[in-house]
Design a protein around this motif. Sequence first.
Motif, mmCIF file in Angstrom:
data_model
loop_
_atom_site.group_PDB
_atom_site.id
_atom_site.type_symbol
_atom_site.label_atom_id
_atom_site.label_comp_id
_atom_site.label_asym_id
_atom_site.label_seq_id
_atom_site.Cartn_x
_atom_site.Cartn_y
_atom_site.Cartn_z
ATOM 1 N N HIS A 1 0.830 -1.207 0.000
ATOM 2 C CA HIS A 1 0.000 0.000 0.000
ATOM 3 C C HIS A 1 0.869 1.264 0.000
ATOM 4 O O HIS A 1 0.618 2.212 -0.751
ATOM 5 N N GLU A 2 1.907 1.280 0.824
ATOM 6 C CA GLU A 2 2.810 2.435 0.839
ATOM 7 C C GLU A 2 3.550 2.566 -0.491
ATOM 8 O O GLU A 2 3.709 3.664 -1.026
ATOM 9 N N ALA A 3 3.998 1.416 -1.010
ATOM 10 C CA ALA A 3 4.815 1.449 -2.226
ATOM 11 C C ALA A 3 4.052 2.036 -3.404
ATOM 12 O O ALA A 3 4.644 2.649 -4.288
ATOM 13 N N GLN A 4 2.744 1.856 -3.426
ATOM 14 C CA GLN A 4 2.006 2.428 -4.566
ATOM 15 C C GLN A 4 1.367 3.776 -4.218
ATOM 16 O O GLN A 4 0.365 4.177 -4.805
ATOM 17 N N GLY A 5 1.975 4.458 -3.261
ATOM 18 C CA GLY A 5 1.544 5.834 -2.997
ATOM 19 C C GLY A 5 0.305 5.951 -2.154
ATOM 20 O O GLY A 5 -0.471 6.899 -2.300
ATOM 21 N N ARG A 6 0.105 4.999 -1.239
ATOM 22 C CA ARG A 6 -1.016 5.047 -0.293
ATOM 23 C C ARG A 6 -2.371 5.091 -0.977
ATOM 24 O O ARG A 6 -3.227 5.902 -0.635
ATOM 25 N N THR A 7 -2.538 4.259 -1.970
ATOM 26 C CA THR A 7 -3.824 4.145 -2.661
ATOM 27 C C THR A 7 -4.204 2.667 -2.737
ATOM 28 O O THR A 7 -3.385 1.793 -2.477
ATOM 29 N N GLY A 8 -5.448 2.406 -3.077
ATOM 30 C CA GLY A 8 -5.873 1.036 -3.369
ATOM 31 C C GLY A 8 -6.267 0.207 -2.163
ATOM 32 O O GLY A 8 -6.589 -0.972 -2.305
ATOM 33 N N LEU A 9 -6.296 0.805 -0.968
ATOM 34 C CA LEU A 9 -6.634 0.033 0.230
ATOM 35 C C LEU A 9 -8.149 -0.053 0.388
ATOM 36 O O LEU A 9 -8.856 0.941 0.256
ATOM 37 N N MET A 10 -8.648 -1.250 0.711
ATOM 38 C CA MET A 10 -10.064 -1.357 1.048
ATOM 39 C C MET A 10 -10.287 -0.806 2.453
ATOM 40 O O MET A 10 -9.370 -0.680 3.249
ATOM 41 N N ARG A 11 -11.546 -0.464 2.754
ATOM 42 C CA ARG A 11 -11.887 0.085 4.060
ATOM 43 C C ARG A 11 -11.600 -0.943 5.165
ATOM 44 O O ARG A 11 -11.702 -2.157 4.916
ATOM 45 N N PRO A 12 -11.312 -0.464 6.375
ATOM 46 C CA PRO A 12 -10.876 -1.391 7.434
ATOM 47 C C PRO A 12 -11.978 -2.275 8.011
ATOM 48 O O PRO A 12 -11.687 -3.119 8.852
ATOM 49 N N GLY B 1 -26.379 -10.514 -12.417
ATOM 50 C CA GLY B 1 -25.240 -9.682 -12.062
ATOM 51 C C GLY B 1 -24.161 -9.920 -13.101
ATOM 52 O O GLY B 1 -24.427 -10.527 -14.139
ATOM 53 N N SER B 2 -22.954 -9.435 -12.823
ATOM 54 C CA SER B 2 -21.894 -9.559 -13.808
ATOM 55 C C SER B 2 -20.635 -10.155 -13.202
ATOM 56 O O SER B 2 -20.407 -10.057 -11.994
ATOM 57 N N VAL B 3 -19.828 -10.760 -14.044
ATOM 58 C CA VAL B 3 -18.539 -11.320 -13.637
ATOM 59 C C VAL B 3 -17.444 -10.695 -14.495
ATOM 60 O O VAL B 3 -17.604 -10.569 -15.711
ATOM 61 N N ASN B 4 -16.386 -10.299 -13.838
ATOM 62 C CA ASN B 4 -15.229 -9.714 -14.526
ATOM 63 C C ASN B 4 -15.530 -8.382 -15.205
ATOM 64 O O ASN B 4 -15.068 -8.104 -16.310
ATOM 65 N N ILE B 5 -16.306 -7.566 -14.513
ATOM 66 C CA ILE B 5 -16.372 -6.157 -14.878
ATOM 67 C C ILE B 5 -15.706 -5.393 -13.733
ATOM 68 O O ILE B 5 -15.439 -5.949 -12.673
ATOM 69 N N GLU B 6 -15.417 -4.146 -13.967
ATOM 70 C CA GLU B 6 -14.839 -3.284 -12.946
ATOM 71 C C GLU B 6 -15.843 -3.090 -11.815
ATOM 72 O O GLU B 6 -17.019 -2.842 -12.062
ATOM 73 N N VAL B 7 -15.401 -3.226 -10.562
ATOM 74 C CA VAL B 7 -16.314 -3.034 -9.431
ATOM 75 C C VAL B 7 -15.694 -2.108 -8.384
ATOM 76 O O VAL B 7 -14.481 -1.902 -8.356
ATOM 77 N N SER B 8 -16.564 -1.564 -7.530
ATOM 78 C CA SER B 8 -16.115 -0.855 -6.335
ATOM 79 C C SER B 8 -16.358 -1.777 -5.153
ATOM 80 O O SER B 8 -17.495 -2.107 -4.847
ATOM 81 N N CYS B 9 -15.271 -2.214 -4.504
ATOM 82 C CA CYS B 9 -15.409 -3.148 -3.380
ATOM 83 C C CYS B 9 -14.795 -2.523 -2.136
ATOM 84 O O CYS B 9 -13.585 -2.277 -2.081
#
Lengths: 235, 235, 235, 235, 235, 235
Positions: E29-40, E145-153
């Motif tokens: 997470h740090e290495a990619q600039g503190r992005t991409g983390l899911m909520r705790p 529903g869909s499989v293998n589309i972009e999602v917000s998780c």
Amino acid sequence: MTPVIVRSIVRPNAGVVRQLGEYGVATVHEAQGRTGLMRPFMRPIYPSASVAGAAVTVSCHPGDNLMIHAAIEVCRPGDILVVAPVSDSTDGMFGELLATSCQAHGIAGLVIEAGVRDVADLTRMQFPVWSKAISAQGTVKATAGSVNIEVSCAGAVVHPGDVVVADVDGVVVVARDTAEEVARLAEQRLLKEKRSRERLRTGELGLDMYGLRAKLAELGVRYVEDAAGIDEMKR
Amino acid sequence: MTPVIVRSIVRPNAGVVRQLGEYGVATVHEAQGRTGLMRPFMRPIYPSASVAGAAVTVSCHPGDNLMIHAAIEVCRPGDILVVAPVSDSTDGMFGELLATSCQAHGIAGLVIEAGVRDVADLTRMQFPVWSKAISAQGTVKATAGSVNIEVSCAGAVVHPGDVVVADVDGVVVVARDTAEEVARLAEQRLLKEKRSRERLRTGELGLDMYGLRAKLAELGVRYVEDAAGIDEMKR
Amino acid sequence: MTPVIVRSIVRPNAGVVRQLGEYGVATVHEAQGRTGLMRPFMRPIYPSASVAGAAVTVSCHPGDNLMIHAAIEVCRPGDILVVAPVSDSTDGMFGELLATSCQAHGIAGLVIEAGVRDVADLTRMQFPVWSKAISAQGTVKATAGSVNIEVSCAGAVVHPGDVVVADVDGVVVVARDTAEEVARLAEQRLLKEKRSRERLRTGELGLDMYGLRAKLAELGVRYVEDAAGIDEMKR
Amino acid sequence: MTPVIVRSIVRPNAGVVRQLGEYGVATVHEAQGRTGLMRPFMRPIYPSASVAGAAVTVSCHPGDNLMIHAAIEVCRPGDILVVAPVSDSTDGMFGELLATSCQAHGIAGLVIEAGVRDVADLTRMQFPVWSKAISAQGTVKATAGSVNIEVSCAGAVVHPGDVVVADVDGVVVVARDTAEEVARLAEQRLLKEKRSRERLRTGELGLDMYGLRAKLAELGVRYVEDAAGIDEMKR
Amino acid sequence: MTPVIVRSIVRPNAGVVRQLGEYGVATVHEAQGRTGLMRPFMRPIYPSASVAGAAVTVSCHPGDNLMIHAAIEVCRPGDILVVAPVSDSTDGMFGELLATSCQAHGIAGLVIEAGVRDVADLTRMQFPVWSKAISAQGTVKATAGSVNIEVSCAGAVVHPGDVVVADVDGVVVVARDTAEEVARLAEQRLLKEKRSRERLRTGELGLDMYGLRAKLAELGVRYVEDAAGIDEMKR
Amino acid sequence: MTPVIVRSIVRPNAGVVRQLGEYGVATVHEAQGRTGLMRPFMRPIYPSASVAGAAVTVSCHPGDNLMIHAAIEVCRPGDILVVAPVSDSTDGMFGELLATSCQAHGIAGLVIEAGVRDVADLTRMQFPVWSKAISAQGTVKATAGSVNIEVSCAGAVVHPGDVVVADVDGVVVVARDTAEEVARLAEQRLLKEKRSRERLRTGELGLDMYGLRAKLAELGVRYVEDAAGIDEMKR
């Protein structure tokens, strides 16, 4: 365990329902011994919403409003739909079309432990709703549930035919067979509160009016003159 | 550890309190270095609620309003009750009767990390309340607590006699001995904001007005023309 | 991974945006297959708030509004700022000064998964905002972020140039390249709903109109006359 | 209002601290009159975590751990860091590197109203932490705050030098100048509880041991033999 | 808007995936600039759970696991299922039978913004799951529903084929086309942290090692010797 | 409305209770048609906690455990206390002394929609508890409530004598008069699941085993080969 729709329920006395509605949630809740209140996450969609009526209950799958359609058929004018999904959901299971159908059948309001949508329309229609969320999330009509069985809605047990009273303070449920007695006690309470109000308005303290000074002493609460007094107490 | 009621507290300068009330929560909070704000779950019961006054603090058991009655006696006109139960509660510890008593004694408002009821009445009376819930849940008068000790309310430390400023943006607490200085800084801030507002209104960018372009560069933020530019960056 | 500001984005057709705004959140959400809705904790700061526009997205550190300033420069009239901090925050990252700047540049509204302040001013200015909190908590301008990259905001994926539609029912996002098709489907839906509304208004039941009686039977839902019927079922 | 670091604080008696740690959170909390407990969202990162020490307090911006670094310098062996951001945050403001630094300086543990990360490492190091979240979210070192001022942490007021006791039941704060008295009362309580435990173990009822039967009668609680008895009561 | 199942996705380099898994969530997470983390709120069902793999994404109706079944067919050994319902749900959409199927197909783990059940079995099977709830609530197989589309998780955008890294600190998502670069930066970071750790272990302060003393001065943070110093500052 | 203690309740068949306990929460919940599950915030205090028994119910004021003492007297060996405060509370209403008393009377466990304390002791004693919080917050013995009336606990209606089954997946309630039938259905379900497990273990897909391919087609879900296929679909 089999899902079931009960067509006919025993309803409370209409006059008693009207009375309880006039007394309001806070008074009715106190009158029946501080029980039967739904959790405070249940909020009206507009502040002036206020209603009382007999509960027609709905137990359903989250995100599925099939059973609400089924429930409307067994309602009578003045009833209130009480919808309790079996698990947590904020989906908008009820909107303007269902409200139109409800009004056509004289249904007085909705209490739902889930979401509701089209709230601008519902407000314009003055169809009162208490819900735990406002959400446009659409729902399906695919799973079984029951109508007019006992449900747990927002922390309260609701039986078909119980009196539901709802206003800006929340939602309270009164068992049908105690409704008359609760109305009587609520009336007494209002009279007593009126007298208390007059005395408080003139500046009399609750401490004196309710005789609380002895209670404070009994509980060991001490009076000191100022902050310095706290330090002295510690010595 | 002994529960205690402190009768007399040092209050802030009335003129300074009035000033802080006029500046409003957001400005006062900034002026004192972004500290002293209560958590945002503290909401006014009606949007136009706005008040400033000296804190009379109440530490109490959840679901028990005995100490609120005790606190009213030691209040002076213009004071604000700040009620902090020792554990989480949404119970409606305050309603229209207590508000009547408060108004009879000139108390200016209530800040409570719990619930409040009779909100239709309170709104009609224009008695401003900030709470974390609206709930009709009734409470008892059975357990000891303290009045005018230091409390933690909704994430802020409040001392008796601190200035409480509350409006639709929330609730902020200003220590009594810094209130005058905070008022001075708030006034400066308002003047500065007025100038900023004029410049922003004409279309000047915050980037230029605050000199942020250098900051962006220093932080390594890069500009690209369009989405294609992102892909180029990755090569 | 390098923070980046994309100056130029492809925007949706203005007529389509206007149409989607007129259809409203609930209808648009249904029309695109019940997807794209933000979570219901996103609430308008005043009930009549309603807007539609092209998304200019902001990814930023919680409690830091530097990148909002950067985003304003790349907005065009009618755009909507969509601000998504990388972690949970309720801080008031946007207030009246930023709104003044937004209005000077024709920005139509703000959607922010964080807090907002000066809501009395914003309401007076009729600058519509959807946020998850109202908080005076001030923020800094100290950390890097990005503008016009894909973000996750309140549970929805938002790309720069997507259509954002927001009203009292919440916020929905429509992908730019499907906006026209969604508008077409929404219109069809409105027509269909109009016919349904007429039928429901006359008292026709949803059970009949949607053909749900067969569904209930297929799902094994049973009808009984009254509570006694439930006991009989168990035998 | 100026951010400040106080280098030197008065610490509680080490023997008393040790005693309070042995008594545990629940007993100490009761002994001091059911006050001083942090909210239950504060959880240990591993179940066997248990510590007592003097509080070194940190007030900081959410998502910024600059002031934790500043605080370590003024700690002495056995101290506990108490970190209170000025607004809600779950960011992981503390991890294995900071824990390494803490252990090098003899710091006994951390209490933080925010997130913590590297919990596998912290568990292996047996560095006890109570936090409201586990989150890898990285933080910056960019904003001012204070060390060793009074703070509100998770619902409790904490002064520098107060005793912090923490175990699997949560976190309790004891004012330094009452710590000795609280220890004495806790010891008495333990003795009394030991006697109660023996009696309860043999089957004696709390109703009898605490003399609660009279209380029930006084409160109007009625006994009935079975469900039929409830119906009779209503007649 | 049509629900769709994408059979074939581009997967990341297996060696890079393995590396990222070894570095762990906090470092990546740090290495990619503190992005991409899911909520705790996304927590592992057992503390030692740890995994890295390519994301196969599922967008579905809450309380409906039909699309999880569809997704299993298109997975390859080492993949991780990422399940994102379109609205809030805690229902137990995944249990031991689905895990058995997953293990039969070599699927490495599950990340689901909903509930999971049979956690005793899943723990015994050592099938790692990160979820927002543990719930036995059963679900249906009734909606598209869909499989293998972009999602917000859980607050992160996930594309099919992105690298998902999960351990006790949470879940982080790395875009496939930056995975190699992130791995390189993570390795550098680990080396740097190793050196920092050695210095901190010997007692060197973060204040000195990171050069933060100048920062404190620049921010106006003042040092005082003791509490009396604060009072002097105010004069 | 009068608070009442019902001494004698009808209990379920002991053999059926034992069976239901062996089947576990998830299976029993499914067997009775996905109803009766408490909300997932109810968690065991240790992961291996598992119990089944007859419910003795307690309705009480939040933060007051007087009625728990009253309830213990009417319990029989194997019973489970189900405690439901009338409003939200996290207070630690139950601890090691009460557990000692419970074990002396053969009470098998506790389900409480509030907090619990002394969890280290309770774990050592292997007294299983499901609660919504762990909190040392002490409570009083001052207000009336009822024992063995119908309650709403964590979203489920519980009648005295209902079967409560609890394990790491949560808590489910089975009505006494359907318990035998539910046990029968649960056993059938286990057999069916065993067969399913074998087939899934060999790699058979749920899609085929449950015949879901037709369902997907009926719902309009389309298959495409890869991401390019999605773009083609839009044309």
